[in-house]
Design a protein around this motif. Sequence first.
Motif: not given
Length: 196
Positions: A142-148, A180-181, A187-189, A194-195
Motif C-alpha cells: 500500500a505504501i509503495l502504491w501510494g508513493l507511485r 517478499e516483505f 522497492d519503497i526505499l 524520487n522525492f
Amino acid sequence: MRSQNVVDWWGSIFLELDVPNVTNVIAICWAIWGARNSLVVEGVRKDPTDVVRYALKTIEEVYEAGSAGRSAGQTVAGGVSAPVRWQALAMGVAKVNVDAGFVGELGCGLGAVIRSGEGTVLAAGVQQGEESWEVRVAEAQAILWGLRLAASSGLQEVIVESDCLQVIQALRSKEAGSSEFHLVIKDILLICNNFC
C-alpha cells in the motif's frame, strides 16, 4: 476467578487484577487473536510461547515509549515518534495516507489518499488484486502504491502515513532481507529517491 461466560470473565479480570496484570491479559488476548488470524488467513501456525513473548515485549515497549514520550513531550510507539498535537504540513509537502485491506476470496485491496497541507485532496485511488499477501506485505505494498501515485501526480515532497508499525520500523531502520516483505521495503526505499 470462575466465570459463567466471557463477559463475566472480563469483569472479573478488571475487578480482581491490578492495572499491570489487566494490561498483560489484554495484550495476551490481542496477541492470541493475531495468531488466530495468522492461522486462518495465512495458514501460519505460531508457537504459543512466542505469542505470549510477543505480547509481553509489546507491553514493555509501550511502557518504555510512554515514559520516553512524556519526557520528550512526544508520544512514541516502538521507536516511532509523533507530535503530541496536530501540526500543519510545511508549504509544498503532501501527506500520503495508505492502507491495505482483505476482502475474503477476492484478495487484497490497496488504498491511498494524498492531501495538501491545507487538507485538499490532490489524488486518491484504490487498487484491488487477487493476491493474498501476509498483512505486513500488503501494508508495505500500500505504501509503495501510494508513493507511485504521488510520483505520477508530480509531487516532490511527501510524508507517508500508515497504520502498520512493523512496516514503518522496517523503513526507518532500512531493514534488509530476501523475503517478499523485505523486497517491497527495498522497492519503497528506492522510490523514495524520487522525492526531496
